[in-house]
Design an enzyme around this catalytic site. Structure first.
Site, PDB file in Angstrom:
ATOM      1  N   CYS A  78      -2.316   8.703   3.648  1.00  0.00           N
ATOM      2  CA  CYS A  78      -2.110   8.203   2.286  1.00  0.00           C
ATOM      3  C   CYS A  78      -3.331   8.489   1.426  1.00  0.00           C
ATOM      4  O   CYS A  78      -3.240   8.554   0.210  1.00  0.00           O
ATOM      5  CB  CYS A  78      -1.831   6.720   2.319  1.00  0.00           C
ATOM      6  SG  CYS A  78      -3.091   5.815   3.228  1.00  0.00           S
TER       7      CYS A  78
ATOM      8  N   GLU B 225       0.892  -1.154   0.000  1.00  0.00           N
ATOM      9  CA  GLU B 225       0.000   0.000   0.000  1.00  0.00           C
ATOM     10  C   GLU B 225       0.926   1.198   0.000  1.00  0.00           C
ATOM     11  O   GLU B 225       1.637   1.425   0.975  1.00  0.00           O
ATOM     12  CB  GLU B 225      -0.856   0.025   1.269  1.00  0.00           C
ATOM     13  CG  GLU B 225      -1.745  -1.184   1.451  1.00  0.00           C
ATOM     14  CD  GLU B 225      -2.921  -1.193   0.516  1.00  0.00           C
ATOM     15  OE1 GLU B 225      -3.088  -0.228  -0.255  1.00  0.00           O
ATOM     16  OE2 GLU B 225      -3.666  -2.184   0.526  1.00  0.00           O
TER      17      GLU B 225
HETATM   18  P1  NAP Z   1       8.804   4.806   4.000  1.00  0.00           P
HETATM   19  O1  NAP Z   1       9.962   5.684   4.223  1.00  0.00           O
HETATM   20  O2  NAP Z   1       8.664   4.149   2.679  1.00  0.00           O
HETATM   21  O3  NAP Z   1       8.893   3.710   5.162  1.00  0.00           O
HETATM   22  C1  NAP Z   1       7.869   2.784   5.343  1.00  0.00           C
HETATM   23  C2  NAP Z   1       8.382   1.633   6.175  1.00  0.00           C
HETATM   24  O4  NAP Z   1       9.363   0.914   5.462  1.00  0.00           O
HETATM   25  C3  NAP Z   1       9.046   2.050   7.470  1.00  0.00           C
HETATM   26  O5  NAP Z   1       8.669   1.149   8.479  1.00  0.00           O
HETATM   27  C4  NAP Z   1      10.513   1.909   7.148  1.00  0.00           C
HETATM   28  O6  NAP Z   1      11.293   1.689   8.279  1.00  0.00           O
HETATM   29  C5  NAP Z   1      10.484   0.692   6.284  1.00  0.00           C
HETATM   30  N1  NAP Z   1      11.631   0.498   5.422  1.00  0.00           N
HETATM   31  C6  NAP Z   1      12.243   1.400   4.643  1.00  0.00           C
HETATM   32  N2  NAP Z   1      13.236   0.797   3.942  1.00  0.00           N
HETATM   33  C7  NAP Z   1      13.211  -0.513   4.305  1.00  0.00           C
HETATM   34  C8  NAP Z   1      13.986  -1.645   3.941  1.00  0.00           C
HETATM   35  N3  NAP Z   1      14.979  -1.563   3.056  1.00  0.00           N
HETATM   36  N4  NAP Z   1      13.709  -2.838   4.517  1.00  0.00           N
HETATM   37  C9  NAP Z   1      12.714  -2.950   5.405  1.00  0.00           C
HETATM   38  N5  NAP Z   1      11.957  -1.907   5.793  1.00  0.00           N
HETATM   39  C10 NAP Z   1      12.196  -0.704   5.240  1.00  0.00           C
HETATM   40  O7  NAP Z   1       7.424   5.541   4.264  1.00  0.00           O
HETATM   41  P2  NAP Z   1       7.037   6.489   5.486  1.00  0.00           P
HETATM   42  O8  NAP Z   1       7.804   7.750   5.318  1.00  0.00           O
HETATM   43  O9  NAP Z   1       7.110   5.786   6.780  1.00  0.00           O
HETATM   44  O10 NAP Z   1       5.515   6.725   5.213  1.00  0.00           O
HETATM   45  C11 NAP Z   1       4.996   7.747   4.402  1.00  0.00           C
HETATM   46  C12 NAP Z   1       4.524   7.222   3.085  1.00  0.00           C
HETATM   47  O11 NAP Z   1       3.646   6.121   3.296  1.00  0.00           O
HETATM   48  C13 NAP Z   1       3.730   8.231   2.305  1.00  0.00           C
HETATM   49  O12 NAP Z   1       4.209   8.264   1.004  1.00  0.00           O
HETATM   50  C14 NAP Z   1       2.294   7.701   2.347  1.00  0.00           C
HETATM   51  O13 NAP Z   1       1.533   8.038   1.217  1.00  0.00           O
HETATM   52  C15 NAP Z   1       2.495   6.241   2.463  1.00  0.00           C
HETATM   53  N6  NAP Z   1       1.373   5.598   3.127  1.00  0.00           N
HETATM   54  C16 NAP Z   1       0.560   4.778   2.417  1.00  0.00           C
HETATM   55  C17 NAP Z   1      -0.523   4.172   3.018  1.00  0.00           C
HETATM   56  C18 NAP Z   1      -1.457   3.256   2.258  1.00  0.00           C
HETATM   57  O14 NAP Z   1      -2.260   2.571   2.882  1.00  0.00           O
HETATM   58  N7  NAP Z   1      -1.393   3.227   0.969  1.00  0.00           N
HETATM   59  C19 NAP Z   1      -0.781   4.383   4.369  1.00  0.00           C
HETATM   60  C20 NAP Z   1       0.056   5.216   5.076  1.00  0.00           C
HETATM   61  C21 NAP Z   1       1.141   5.821   4.432  1.00  0.00           C
HETATM   62  P3  NAP Z   1      12.178   2.829   8.958  1.00  0.00           P
HETATM   63  O15 NAP Z   1      11.265   3.902   9.393  1.00  0.00           O
HETATM   64  O16 NAP Z   1      12.798   2.139  10.106  1.00  0.00           O
HETATM   65  O17 NAP Z   1      13.127   3.282   7.908  1.00  0.00           O
END
Ligand code: NAP
Length: 704
Positions: free
Chosen positions: A309, A270
């Site tokens: 999101c 997602e």
């Molecule tokens: P993100 O930077 O992509 O991180 C998401 C998750 O992935 C975090 O738990 C992060 O951990 C983990 N992660 C990153 N790199 C990884 C890797 N190589 N291996 C394993 N885990 C990894 O996103 P965010 O900044 O937290 O969230 C914001 C984004 O999420 C926005 O773009 C929003 O639109 C989207 N979002 C989408 C939805 C939906 O349902 N579609 C819902 C909510 C948010 P760390 O924090 O420890 O790096």
């Protein structure tokens, strides 16, 4: 995450613990530590490190201990635990509110994340018990007869995945984001390892602590990794499932992981999404839809400071009404967009989750301005108007002259930011502009015209996971554009990731494998726990019942009733007078029952025929066991089909077989579905259906 420097002598919080292999764990001598700060004050709230964590051990623990303990329960048992868990969290939610303020969330934002998460557990619990069998195998769809004589059948079943459900979550919903995935995995019987995002993982940790303190969770069913877990996918294979929520960029890199590409790890995502709110051409400035539209857009960009999101990033309106929309949005933000301390009840927009996030949003807004946006409200020039200490960002409204500017369909400013775009007034033009988002989670279409709604639904449907049609009739009762509800699919195609985390029992099936099973009626009965026509039956007739040589299945409580218990009635002949009397009494004088000549001319009937409902009523009379007994109520019929017409002087009999028995975990009775089959004197099938009854677990009912 925020990494502001602390004074050397400030006492530092302990490292945020993880919960792995059945115990709380902290690194002993961490080298890489991330500091997480309060979004409003900048004070240090948590220190995060996973140096030395045994990720492989956690995965193995889930696959062994977690699988075994969850496997001892059935779907309804697990669903009931979710309800108890929701009640427990509800009693302790104030503790979570208190911690969550530090993320910048306002009291209203807590309702979305914390209450929303708890509500999701309740919904899954009740849907799991109402819509799924009390078993560990779910039957999907109808039986296919694959041989002429019915000795070879095929059907589909779902069984749980044998591995672990790894849930990697985004920072914006530390509670809901976890619970909306945990609930379906738990019902499916698959243990979870949850990995929250570092900036708000301390709220998830507090929630997991409560869940464990409740004492309700089977051993190994939930583990938590607080902090980075870059090696997590290295330990997974075809037994396991990864449900990722976060940015499209991270999703892309995880999807490319060799264990997803080569070792069959199931991966759903997602991701971010440039959701649209579209005003249809029938909406005028003085219509109720106009006001509902403006309210909805402002709510979407201010709730959670726009860090959703599902937030509206593109406001697509007919060109001629665009100035009025911009003016109304500005006016509404002026009234409702109070940026400030999330603890202040007057605040409607708290800070972003971290200063890094605020910088990221500023960067995205600058990109949009460079691409041609006009700043209508907020933006970089207004940064000085918001509190300077925390990660605050002003509510920002942009507009574009060219609705097809690529940046506005590509750049997600993950904060209180949206852009207004004009379209020609043709539905096709609006659809085309919405589709430039490359696939989105949700769109709102504001219209009071069913014809326009239909055009939009077929136009944008394939680009969206969900579409909310907003008009004067549902504006007040709508759950809102931005709120995924656990009953309905959440997710979207293309850029939105292609996942479907929610969606009622559909979500449970993400954690299960669908398998086609083929075999004889007896074997499929054994596999599914549901009786199939042609399988061994324990048959009694009316004569057996009257002689005392057989027990009518309606006299059996759930203690003794077994699938395959069957009653076969006598034949009863239908007379012309029966048909005419039924027509007269019910008023159903349709010609096929009353007019010999017209009935004979009908292509389906030989001459006048009995009403289908007469036959179903007679069937009840043929199988009934009238004295008070364990069958407490008949609550419906399902799948009724009339197959061969019955004319006067034909005879019918009914064969009734216990097909599916579902004891309720919270009641003194359960549901029994009976296979009912009416046949005529030539053994041709007249009608088939399922009779649904409630049957006592014991008879006579024991006093509590
Ligand atoms: P993100 O930077 O992509 O991180 C998401 C998750 O992935 C975090 O738990 C992060 O951990 C983990 N992660 C990153 N790199 C990884 C890797 N190589 N291996 C394993 N885990 C990894 O996103 P965010 O900044 O937290 O969230 C914001 C984004 O999420 C926005 O773009 C929003 O639109 C989207 N979002 C989408 C939805 C939906 O349902 N579609 C819902 C909510 C948010 P760390 O924090 O420890 O790096």
């Amino acid at each position: 995450m925020s990494t502001q420097n602390q004074a050397i002598d400030t006492p530092q919080p302990q490292i945020l613990p993880s919960f792995v292999k059945g115990a709380w764990w902290r690194p002993e001598d961490p080298q890489r530590v991330a500091d997480v700060c309060n979004a409003t004050t900048g004070e240090l709230v948590a220190r995060v490190s996973t140096d030395g964590i045994d990720t492989a051990g956690a995965v193995e623990y889930a696959r062994t201990v977690g699988q075994a303990s969850l496997g001892q329960l059935r779907i309804h048992d697990r669903a009931l635990i979710l309800k108890q868990l929701a009640q427990y969290l509800g009693e302790h939610k104030e503790e979570l509110y208190e911690i969550s303020y530090a993320t910048g969330a306002t009291a209203k934002d807590h309702l979305i994340d914390i209450d929303g998460g708890i509500g999701t557990l309740f919904t899954f619990s009740s849907k799991g018990r109402r819509e799924l069998p009390n078993a560990n195998v779910i039957v999907d769809g109808a039986v296919e007869q694959l041989s002429r004589d019915g000795s070879f059948l095929g059907e589909h079943i779902y069984t749980r995945l044998p591995g672990v459900a790894v849930q990697i979550n985004a920072f914006n919903f530390p509670v809901w984001g976890m619970l909306e995935k945990f609930a379906p995995a738990f019902i499916a019987g698959v243990p979870t390892i949850v990995k929250p995002a570092t900036p708000t993982g301390y709220v998830t940790e507090a929630c997991v602590r409560l869940m464990l303190d409740s004492g309700l969770l089977p051993e190994g069913s939930l583990q938590l990794i607080s902090g980075s877990a870059r090696d997590l996918l290295d330990h997974l294979d075809a037994r396991d499932h990864v449900a990722f929520t976060g940015s499209a960029a991270t999703a892309r890199s995880l999807r490319a992981h060799s264990h997803v590409q080569e070792k069959g790890v199931r991966f759903t995502a997602e991701t971010d999404s440039l959701n649209a709110a579209i005003m249809a051409p029938d909406v005028t400035e003085d219509s109720p839809e106009f006001e509902a539209f403006v309210k909805s857009v402002v709510l979407e960009i201010t709730a959670k400071a726009g860090q959703k999101c599902t937030a509206v990033r593109r406001v697509i309106v007919p060109q001629e009404i665009k100035p009025a929309v911009v003016a109304a949005l500005k006016e509404r933000v002026a009234q409702r967009g109070v940026v400030g301390d999330p603890r202040d009840p007057a605040t409607t927009v708290g800070p972003l989750a971290s200063e890094d996030q605020a910088s990221e949003v500023l960067r995205s807004v600058r990109t949009l301005i460079d691409a041609g946006a006009t700043v209508e409200l907020g933006g970089p020039e207004e940064l000085s108007s918001v509190p300077q200490d925390g990660a605050f960002f002003p509510v920002t409204l942009l507009s574009f002259d060219d609705a097809r500017t690529p940046a506005v369909h590509e750049v997600e400013a993950f904060g209180p930011v949206t852009s207004v775009l004009g379209y020609s007034g043709d539905v096709a033009d609006a659809v085309e502009i919405a589709a430039l988002g490359g696939g989105s989670l949700v769109a709102t279409v504001c219209t009071h015209s069913p014809e326009l709604a239909a055009q939009f639904a077929s136009g944008i449907g394939a680009h969206h996971g969900r579409v909310l049609f907003l008009d004067r009739d549902d504006a007040k009762t709508s759950t809102g554009h931005g709120s995924p509800v656990p009953h309905l699919v959440h997710g979207g195609p293309g850029r939105a990731g292609g996942g479907e985390e929610l969606g009622g029992v559909r979500a449970v099936k993400h954690y299960m494998q669908r398998t086609a099973v083929q075999g004889s009626p007896d074997l499929l009965t054994g596999i599914t726990g549901q009786w199939h026509w042609g399988a061994t039956a324990n048959t009694v007739t009316r004569e057996d019942v009257e002689n005392g040589t057989g027990e009518h299945p309606f006299r059996k409580s759930l203690e003794t009733l077994r699938i395959g218990d069957q009653f076969v009635s006598d034949l009863r002949t239908v007379k012309l007078d029966d048909i005419l009397e039924f027509a007269d009494k019910t008023g159903d004088t349709f010609y096929a029952h009353t007019d010999e000549e017209a009935a004979t001319a009908n292509p389906f009937f030989p001459r006048r025929v009995a009403h289908g409902y007469l036959l179903v009523s007679w069937a009840a009379g043929l199988f009934v066991e009238p004295a008070p007994g364990p069958v407490l109520a008949n609550y419906g019929l399902e799948n009724l089909r009339f197959i061969t017409p019955v004319t006067y002087d034909d005879a019918i009999r009914v064969t009734l077989t216990a097909k599916k028995i579902t004891p309720r975990v919270t009641d003194e009775y359960g549901e029994v579905a009976w296979d009912a089959r009416l046949t005529n004197q030539k053994d041709e099938i007249v009608a088939t259906y399922d009779v649904l009854t409630l049957v006592a677990k014991q008879w006579p009912v024991r006093e509590a």
